[in-house]
Write a protein that holds these residues in place. Structure first.
Motif, short mmCIF file in Angstrom:
data_model
loop_
_atom_site.label_atom_id
_atom_site.label_comp_id
_atom_site.label_asym_id
_atom_site.label_seq_id
_atom_site.Cartn_x
_atom_site.Cartn_y
_atom_site.Cartn_z
N PRO A 1 16.54 19.12 -17.53
CA PRO A 1 16.07 19.62 -18.83
C PRO A 1 14.78 18.95 -19.30
O PRO A 1 13.95 19.59 -19.96
N LEU A 2 14.59 17.68 -18.97
CA LEU A 2 13.36 17.00 -19.35
C LEU A 2 12.16 17.60 -18.65
O LEU A 2 11.10 17.83 -19.26
N VAL A 3 12.29 17.88 -17.37
CA VAL A 3 11.19 18.47 -16.61
C VAL A 3 10.92 19.90 -17.09
O VAL A 3 9.77 20.33 -17.20
N ASP A 4 11.97 20.62 -17.39
CA ASP A 4 11.80 21.98 -17.92
C ASP A 4 10.98 21.94 -19.20
O ASP A 4 10.07 22.76 -19.40
N SER A 5 11.27 21.00 -20.07
CA SER A 5 10.52 20.86 -21.32
C SER A 5 9.07 20.51 -21.06
O SER A 5 8.16 21.02 -21.73
N LEU A 6 8.81 19.66 -20.09
CA LEU A 6 7.42 19.29 -19.76
C LEU A 6 6.63 20.50 -19.29
O LEU A 6 5.46 20.67 -19.69
N TRP A 7 7.24 21.34 -18.48
CA TRP A 7 6.52 22.53 -18.00
C TRP A 7 6.18 23.47 -19.15
O TRP A 7 5.11 24.08 -19.17
N THR B 1 -4.49 17.43 -26.25
CA THR B 1 -5.44 16.33 -26.39
C THR B 1 -5.41 15.49 -25.11
O THR B 1 -4.45 15.54 -24.34
N PRO B 2 -6.45 14.68 -24.87
CA PRO B 2 -6.43 13.80 -23.70
C PRO B 2 -5.21 12.88 -23.68
O PRO B 2 -4.60 12.67 -22.63
N ALA B 3 -4.83 12.34 -24.84
CA ALA B 3 -3.68 11.43 -24.88
C ALA B 3 -2.39 12.16 -24.52
O ALA B 3 -1.55 11.65 -23.75
N ARG B 4 -2.21 13.35 -25.07
CA ARG B 4 -1.00 14.13 -24.77
C ARG B 4 -0.99 14.54 -23.30
O ARG B 4 0.06 14.50 -22.64
N PHE B 5 -2.13 14.94 -22.79
CA PHE B 5 -2.23 15.33 -21.39
C PHE B 5 -1.82 14.17 -20.49
O PHE B 5 -1.05 14.34 -19.53
N ASP B 6 -2.31 12.97 -20.77
CA ASP B 6 -1.97 11.81 -19.96
C ASP B 6 -0.48 11.54 -19.97
O ASP B 6 0.11 11.21 -18.94
N GLU B 7 0.14 11.69 -21.14
CA GLU B 7 1.58 11.44 -21.22
C GLU B 7 2.38 12.46 -20.42
O GLU B 7 3.34 12.11 -19.73
N VAL B 8 2.00 13.73 -20.54
CA VAL B 8 2.71 14.77 -19.79
C VAL B 8 2.54 14.54 -18.29
O VAL B 8 3.51 14.63 -17.51
N LEU B 9 1.33 14.22 -17.86
CA LEU B 9 1.08 13.98 -16.45
C LEU B 9 1.91 12.80 -15.94
O LEU B 9 2.56 12.89 -14.88
N LYS B 10 1.92 11.71 -16.67
CA LYS B 10 2.68 10.53 -16.24
C LYS B 10 4.17 10.83 -16.19
O LYS B 10 4.88 10.37 -15.28
N ASN C 1 8.64 20.23 -28.46
CA ASN C 1 7.19 20.05 -28.50
C ASN C 1 6.42 21.11 -27.72
O ASN C 1 5.26 20.91 -27.37
N ALA C 2 7.08 22.25 -27.46
CA ALA C 2 6.40 23.33 -26.76
C ALA C 2 5.66 24.25 -27.72
O ALA C 2 4.71 24.93 -27.34
N LEU C 3 6.11 24.29 -28.98
CA LEU C 3 5.50 25.15 -29.98
C LEU C 3 5.43 24.41 -31.31
O LEU C 3 6.18 23.45 -31.54
N GLU C 4 4.54 24.88 -32.16
CA GLU C 4 4.47 24.41 -33.54
C GLU C 4 4.77 25.59 -34.46
O GLU C 4 4.18 26.65 -34.32
#
Length: 231
Positions: free
Chosen positions: A161-167, A86-95, A70-73
């Motif tokens: 790896p999960l945190v790497d993907s989030l960044w 989007t605000p929803a995506r931002f909230d999920e990444v932050l959480k 989910n880093a690129l399309e």
């Protein structure tokens, strides 16, 4: 993205079959983490291959892998872009960051020795200089280095790896934020984290990492997303 991406990318280990792919993956990840990919602005697969001096095949493989994270399309016409935030995506990444990164830091704490802490102090000094000078790209590179020198000490095979993907997902957006508000007003909790490492205080380290995420990403980024309205 320009040919500077290839020039500034660390050279990955070479192997007969993986050298080209390793170069591409290192270059694209560096580009994402330092904001050289701009959300919503597309680049072509062939253009990226030409910038890096490789054939399109390894570029396609790397881009497909990053799209799965989910880093690129990757569009049907071969163009590639960072997804809009989007605000929803931002909230999920932050959480997700708030759940995973303090945990990784706690797991890393027993393995962080005096030399590691000195290295982190040096990185933080360089970060302070970048904040003053307004060098957002170097700030992002060094901020990533600071956090991941901590997290990698955990040797986690699942959380890391999960945190790497989030960044990879949030960094391009944050680069646009820094472009709007500058870096002089940014604050971090790195010094608090370093003090907690010195005293081996796990609770204090987790609190510093959480506050760093909330201050650096949550408050500023969320305010801009709210001002822009829903995507």
């Amino acid at each position: 993205m320009s040919a500077d991406l290839a020039k500034d990318t660390p050279t990955p280990p070479t192997s007969p079959r993986g050298a080209a792919r390793g170069l591409v993956e290192a270059a694209v990840r560096t580009g994402l983490l330092t904001g050289r990919f701009i959300p919503g602005k597309a680049v072509t697969l062939r253009g990226l291959a030409a910038d890096l001096g490789v054939s399109p095949m390894p570029v396609r493989e790397v881009l497909q892998r990053l799209a799965a994270e989910n880093a690129l399309e990757v569009k049907a016409n071969g163009r590639v872009q960072v997804p809009d935030m989007t605000p929803a995506r931002f909230d999920e990444v932050l959480k997700a960051r708030l759940l995973l990164e303090p945990e990784l830091a706690e797991r890393a704490l027993p393995f962080l020795k005096s030399k590691n802490i000195r290295d982190l102090q040096k990185i933080d000094d360089d970060i302070d200089a970048c904040l003053i000078s307004g060098d957002a790209e170097s700030y992002m590179r060094l901020n990533h280095a600071f956090h991941f020198q901590i997290y990698q000490a955990s040797a986690s095979q699942v959380l890391l790896p999960l945190v790497d993907s989030l960044w990879l997902q949030f960094a391009p957006f944050m680069r646009t934020v820094y472009g709007r508000v500058g870096t002089a007003s940014l604050e971090d909790r790195h010094k608090e984290a370093i003090e907690a490492m010195k005293t081996q205080d796990a609770a204090a380290l987790k609190a510093a990492i959480s506050a760093d995420i909330e201050d650096g990403m949550g408050l500023m980024g969320k305010a801009i997303l709210d001002a822009a309205g829903p995507a």
